[in-house]
Design an enzyme around this catalytic site. Structure first.
Site, PDB file in Angstrom:
ATOM      1  N   THR A  70       4.099 -46.178  29.028  1.00  0.00           N
ATOM      2  CA  THR A  70       3.159 -45.490  28.145  1.00  0.00           C
ATOM      3  C   THR A  70       2.137 -46.489  27.635  1.00  0.00           C
ATOM      4  O   THR A  70       2.469 -47.646  27.407  1.00  0.00           O
ATOM      5  CB  THR A  70       3.959 -44.910  26.964  1.00  0.00           C
ATOM      6  OG1 THR A  70       4.734 -43.832  27.450  1.00  0.00           O
ATOM      7  CG2 THR A  70       3.077 -44.442  25.832  1.00  0.00           C
TER       8      THR A  70
ATOM      9  N   GLY B 254       8.784 -46.127  24.607  1.00  0.00           N
ATOM     10  CA  GLY B 254      10.242 -46.259  24.673  1.00  0.00           C
ATOM     11  C   GLY B 254      10.913 -44.925  24.891  1.00  0.00           C
ATOM     12  O   GLY B 254      10.282 -43.955  25.328  1.00  0.00           O
TER      13      GLY B 254
ATOM     14  N   ASP C 180       7.852 -38.687  22.286  1.00  0.00           N
ATOM     15  CA  ASP C 180       7.324 -39.084  20.981  1.00  0.00           C
ATOM     16  C   ASP C 180       5.814 -39.309  20.992  1.00  0.00           C
ATOM     17  O   ASP C 180       5.158 -39.182  19.957  1.00  0.00           O
ATOM     18  CB  ASP C 180       8.002 -40.375  20.517  1.00  0.00           C
ATOM     19  CG  ASP C 180       7.757 -41.519  21.508  1.00  0.00           C
ATOM     20  OD1 ASP C 180       7.909 -41.291  22.729  1.00  0.00           O
ATOM     21  OD2 ASP C 180       7.420 -42.631  21.070  1.00  0.00           O
TER      22      ASP C 180
HETATM   23  N1  ASP Z   1       7.794 -42.810  24.927  1.00  0.00           N
HETATM   24  C1  ASP Z   1       7.474 -42.116  26.147  1.00  0.00           C
HETATM   25  C2  ASP Z   1       8.131 -40.762  26.150  1.00  0.00           C
HETATM   26  O1  ASP Z   1       9.259 -40.685  25.780  1.00  0.00           O
HETATM   27  C3  ASP Z   1       7.869 -42.841  27.386  1.00  0.00           C
HETATM   28  C4  ASP Z   1       7.317 -44.219  27.497  1.00  0.00           C
HETATM   29  O2  ASP Z   1       7.161 -44.907  26.495  1.00  0.00           O
HETATM   30  O3  ASP Z   1       7.002 -44.652  28.624  1.00  0.00           O
HETATM   31  O4  ASP Z   1       7.535 -39.807  26.535  1.00  0.00           O
END
Ligand code: ASP
Length: 298
Positions: A159, A211, A190
């Protein structure tokens, strides 16, 4: 895994170059007197267009083999916010999130309605093939073959996010993602949730997170960091570490970048590494991936 020797040289260099370009895009806005809000949008657009990151082009695939994108943006000066979830045709979802904030009476739009709003706002539309990369397809295949860990940090994170503070002392945050590989049932993480993966408040700081999203939602990570700064008087680094410790206690992993309204910056992560970078008005620009690399941010 973002550990030395475990990431292909091309992928590492691509990530470092992408971070540098994003920092340059954000810095160019700020050094010409632009706002933190414009800076974070500019930085995230660069990362969305870069296939090395899990946002826009290069986003992960859903279980069904589609791309569904989430993004959010927040202005610390006004605490205005905009977010979208499950969009699939807007080239730069962060700009759609900003349009939701500025051109609609709402904070969050989803799916076909968000896509329709995007077209009405004349935002750039692309064919689904624009987002798709071979590496992300391979990751979906691997995930389907071995469905043991939904939060495999080896390949599912990535992300993108940006936080900034401008000349006037205003802060802003933006986050954009494809979510997690193999997500299904309309799963939302999130990143687009204000207070979880994205938050900005001039009385405290701006935060963007990456995360295992479910844990970041349960901990209200980005709002919690801002609340600690505002109500407990924590420094940015201490607040970020304290809240990431809470995420760890719940069983989650990941990290955050924080821009304090006082001019401080911090990052905190529980993974072996996290792609991150920092630029300031003096022209200094630093990029780091591994945990043992310093941005000298504390
Ligand atoms: N936080 C993101 C999600 O759960 C995933 C990521 O950080 O790559 O959608």
């Amino acid at each position: 895994m973002l550990e030395r020797g475990k990431i292909a040289p091309e992928a590492e260099q691509g990530a470092r170059d992408g971070l540098a370009r994003a920092l340059d895009a954000g810095s160019a806005v700020l050094s010409s007197g632009g706002t933190a809000l414009d800076a974070v949008e500019a930085a995230v657009r660069v990362l969305e267009d870069d296939p090395h990151f899990n946002a826009g082009r290069g986003a992960v695939f859903t279980y069904e083999g589609d791309i569904r994108l989430d993004a959010a943006i927040m202005d610390g000066a006004s605490r205005d916010a905009g977010a979208v979830t499950g969009v699939h045709a807007t080239r730069n979802p962060v700009s759609l999130a900003r349009a939701v904030m500025e051109k609609s009476p709402h904070v969050m739009l989803s799916g076909v309605g968000a896509d329709q709003f995007s077209r009405e706002q004349d935002l750039g539309q692309v064919d689904p093939s624009w987002f798709a990369t071979e590496e992300r397809r391979r990751q979906l295949d691997v995930m389907k073959a071995d469905k043991t860990d939904w939060f495999d940090v080896d390949m599912k994170y990535g992300t993108v996010g940006a936080v900034a503070r401008d000349r006037e002392g205003h802060v802003a945050a933006a986050t954009s993602t494809g979510g997690i590989t193999g997500k299904r049932w309309g799963r939302i993480g999130d990143s687009p949730l204000i207070g979880a993966g994205t938050y900005a408040d001039d009385r405290a700081c701006a935060v963007s997170a990456t995360g295992s999203g479910e844990f970041f939602i349960r901990e209200s990570v980005s709002h919690e960091i801002a609340a600690r700064i505002r109500m407990l008087g924590d420094g940015a680094a201490h607040a970020a570490d304290a809240v990431m410790a809470e995420v760890t206690a719940l069983g989650g992993t990941g990290g955050v970048v924080v821009a304090g309204a006082d001019g401080s910056v911090a990052s905190s992560f529980t993974t072996a590494g996290m792609n991150r970078g920092y630029a300031d008005a003096s022209g200094a620009r630093r990029v780091a991936i591994y945990g043992d690399e310093s941005l000298d941010e504390r």
